[in-house]
Design a protein around this motif. Structure first.
Motif, mmCIF file in Angstrom:
data_model
loop_
_atom_site.group_PDB
_atom_site.id
_atom_site.type_symbol
_atom_site.label_atom_id
_atom_site.label_comp_id
_atom_site.label_asym_id
_atom_site.label_seq_id
_atom_site.Cartn_x
_atom_site.Cartn_y
_atom_site.Cartn_z
ATOM 1 N N VAL A 80 89.043 46.732 18.661
ATOM 2 C CA VAL A 80 87.845 47.009 19.441
ATOM 3 C C VAL A 80 87.503 45.844 20.357
ATOM 4 O O VAL A 80 87.347 44.708 19.906
ATOM 5 N N CYS A 87 85.122 56.132 14.061
ATOM 6 C CA CYS A 87 86.156 56.245 15.091
ATOM 7 C C CYS A 87 87.536 55.885 14.557
ATOM 8 O O CYS A 87 88.552 56.320 15.118
ATOM 9 N N PHE A 88 87.580 55.107 13.484
ATOM 10 C CA PHE A 88 88.853 54.636 12.954
ATOM 11 C C PHE A 88 89.122 55.150 11.542
ATOM 12 O O PHE A 88 90.073 54.721 10.886
ATOM 13 N N LEU A 114 94.605 52.914 18.080
ATOM 14 C CA LEU A 114 93.383 52.299 17.555
ATOM 15 C C LEU A 114 92.651 51.470 18.605
ATOM 16 O O LEU A 114 91.722 50.742 18.283
ATOM 17 N N SER A 129 91.571 48.425 13.141
ATOM 18 C CA SER A 129 90.860 48.730 14.384
ATOM 19 C C SER A 129 91.288 47.734 15.445
ATOM 20 O O SER A 129 91.855 46.680 15.155
ATOM 21 N N ALA A 152 88.658 53.022 6.825
ATOM 22 C CA ALA A 152 89.105 52.695 8.182
ATOM 23 C C ALA A 152 89.777 51.331 8.126
ATOM 24 O O ALA A 152 89.170 50.312 8.430
ATOM 25 N N ALA A 166 84.990 44.064 13.214
ATOM 26 C CA ALA A 166 85.778 44.571 14.334
ATOM 27 C C ALA A 166 86.352 43.429 15.168
ATOM 28 O O ALA A 166 87.465 43.539 15.693
#
Length: 441
Positions: free
Chosen positions: A211, A145-146, A160, A209, A206, A190
Motif C-alpha cells: 500500500v 482489500c487484502f 496486492l 499487502s 490478510a 501497511a
C-alpha cells in the motif's frame, strides 16, 4: 420579420503595458507563495523521475517537487513487492507516503496529482483505473482489500498493489481519532508491507499487502487536527511532509502535449516492468561509503521541537526506500551514489518542511501588530512578556520570537536607560526604526 446578427467581436491582444502589469503581478504572487517554502536542493531531480518532471513542468502550475513525490509514491506501488531494501533485520518495500502540504489557493496540490496521474495512466492505464483508490475510512475496510477467501487462495498469486490517493487528508485524520477506529494501527502495518489481518468480531486474514499513500492537506488543517498523541503514536513518522506552492501562472495551458505524455509513459512502463523483477537491492562500493555518512546524518539528534523529531524519525528507512525506487527504475540491482544523493536531498527537504509545518507564523504576526499599536513609544520586554503573553511563555521562546521578527525587519529593538539613570537598560521594541534625533548619548 427581419433579424439582425451582431458581428462577432474579435479580441485583440492586450496592450503591452497591461501584459507587463499582469506578468509583474503573477511574478509577485508566485514569489509571495513560495517565500514560505524551505530551500530545495535541485539534486532531487537528478533521477529518472526528475527527468519526467522536467519534461512536463513547463505546462503545469504545480510545484515540481509535488509532482516528483506523487510519481515516487505511484512508482513504488507499481513496482510491486519483489524489489526491496533491507535495514538491519527488517526488509523494506519500496513504499513512500508523501504528505503534500500546501495552501488551498496557492498550493496547486491537485494540479500536481493531475500531472503525475496523466503520466501514470500513459504508462499503465489498467493500473491507474483499478489500483488507485480513495476513501480511507477504517482499518477493517483497508484490511478487507487484502483479505483472503477460498477463491483467492485457489487463484494463487494476487495483485496486492494499492495506491491510496486522498486529496482531503484532514477528513481521514478526523476518522482516525474516533474511538475504536483501528485505521492508525492498520496503516502502521501497511507501511511495513505486511500483515493486515484483524482480530475483530469479523476476523479477516490478510497476510500481505503493498500500500502506498499520497495525501494532501493544508498547513492550518494539519496543525489544527494533529495532536501530540497522534505524533507520538508513530503513524505520522511514516509520512514524508513536503511544503509546496504554485510554480507559475498558466491561464491558457492545456497540459503537456499528448505525444510527449505517450512517449514518457511508454518509457516509464518499460522501466517499471524491468524494475519489478529485481529482488533485494544492495549498494555499490561507493554508494556504501556515502550511505554510512547519510545514515549518521539522518540518525543524529537534530535538537528540533518534539513534533518535528517525531515526524522525521524514520528519515533513514525513507531515504533508503526512495533510493531503492530510483535504482529499480534504472534497472539496477544495486543502489548507486546518484540514487542516494537524489533521495537524501528530498529527505532533507521533508525535514525542513516538517519544521515549516510546525512553525507558528500567526502569533508573531499578532505580536508585531500589537507592538505597532504602541506607535513610536514601543513596548518594553516586560510589556510583551506580561501584557501580550500573560506571563505564560518561556523567556527563551519570547526571545526567539522577537529575534524572528527582528530578522524579518518587522520590528526594531533598542535600549533605553532608566529615568533614574541607574540599573540595567530597558529593552524597547517598536514596529519601525526608532527616532534617534531626540536620544542622548
Amino acid at each position: 420579420m427581419s433579424s439582425s446578427v451582431r458581428p462577432l467581436r474579435v479580441l485583440s491582444d492586450p496592450p503591452e503595458a497591461d501584459t507587463d502589469t499582469a506578468e509583474a503581478q503573477a511574478h509577485a504572487e508566485v514569489a509571495r507563495a513560495r517565500a514560505e517554502l524551505p530551500t530545495l536542493d535541485e539534486a532531487v531531480f537528478d533521477c529518472y523521475l526528475g527527468y519526467l518532471v522536467r519534461q512536463v513542468e513547463p505546462t503545469s502550475e504545480a510545484d515540481p517537487v509535488a509532482v516528483l513525490a506523487s510519481l515516487l509514491a505511484a512508482a513504488g506501488v507499481a513496482l510491486g513487492q519483489k524489489p526491496h531494501v533491507r535495514a538491519g533485520d527488517d526488509a523494506h518495500p519500496l513504499l513512500v507516503w508523501p504528505l503534500i502540504v500546501g495552501r488551498t489557493s496557492s498550493g496547486r496540490k491537485g494540479t500536481s496529482w493531475s500531472s503525475a496521474r496523466r503520466l501514470l495512466a500513459a504508462a499503465d492505464e489498467q493500473f491507474t483505473r483499478t489500483n488507485v483508490k480513495s476513501g480511507l475510512s477504517s482499518g477493517e475496510g483497508l484490511a478487507q482489500c487484502f483479505a483472503l477467501d477460498d477463491e483467492a487462495e485457489a487463484a494463487g498469486e494476487r495483485d496486492l498493489r494499492l495506491l491510496v490517493m486522498e486529496s482531503e487528508w484532514a477528513g481521514v485524520m478526523a476518522k482516525m481519532r474516533r474511538e475504536g477506529n483501528s485505521l492508525s494501527a492498520i496503516l502502521r502495518a501497511a507501511w511495513e508491507g505486511g500483515d493486515l489481518s484483524t482480530l475483530t468480531v469479523a476476523q479477516r486474514v490478510a497476510p500481505s499487502s503493498h500500500v502506498g499513500i499520497l495525501a494532501h492537506i493544508t498547513p492550518g488543517e494539519f496543525r489544527a487536527k494533529v495532536s501530540a498523541e497522534d505524533m507520538a503514536g508513530g503513524t505520522y513518522n511514516r509520512f514524508l511532509p513536503l511544503a509546496v506552492a504554485r510554480s507559475k501562472f498558466l491561464p491558457f495551458s492545456q497540459g503537456a502535449p499528448d505525444h510527449l505524455v505517450r512517449s514518457l509513459g511508454q518509457g516509464l512502463a518499460d522501466r517499471i516492468a524491468a524494475g519489478s523483477q529485481l529482488g533485494l537491492l544492495g549498494f555499490t562500493d561507493t554508494a556504501a561509503e556515502l550511505w554510512r555518512s547519510l545514515y549518521i546524518e539522518f540518525s543524529a539528534d537534530q535538537h528540533d521541537r518534539p513534533q518535528v523529531e517525531q515526524f522525521v524519525s524514520r528519515a533513514v528507512p525513507n531515504c533508503l526506500r526512495i533510493a531503492g525506487i530510483h535504482a529499480a527504475l534504472d534497472g539496477q540491482p544495486a543502489i548507486h551514489p546518484a540514487h542516494l544523493t537524489a533521495a537524501a536531498a528530498l529527505v532533507r527537504y521533508c525535514i525542513d518542511s516538517a519544521r515549516a509545518v510546525f512553525t507558528d507564523t500567526a502569533t508573531p504576526a499578532r505580536l508585531a501588530a500589537w507592538i505597532a499599536e504602541a506607535g513610536e513609544h514601543g513596548r518594553t520586554r516586560k510589556d510583551i512578556t506580561t501584557g501580550f503573553f500573560g506571563g505564560n511563555k518561556k523567556a527563551d521562546d519570547v526571545t526567539a520570537m522577537l529575534d524572528q521578527l527582528i530578522d524579518a525587519d518587522r520590528i526594531t529593538r533598542h535600549h533605553q536607560r532608566p529615568d533614574s539613570g541607574k540599573g540595567r537598560s530597558i529593552e524597547i521594541y517598536t514596529a519601525r526604526a526608532p527616532n534617534t534625533t531626540n536620544q542622548t548619548n
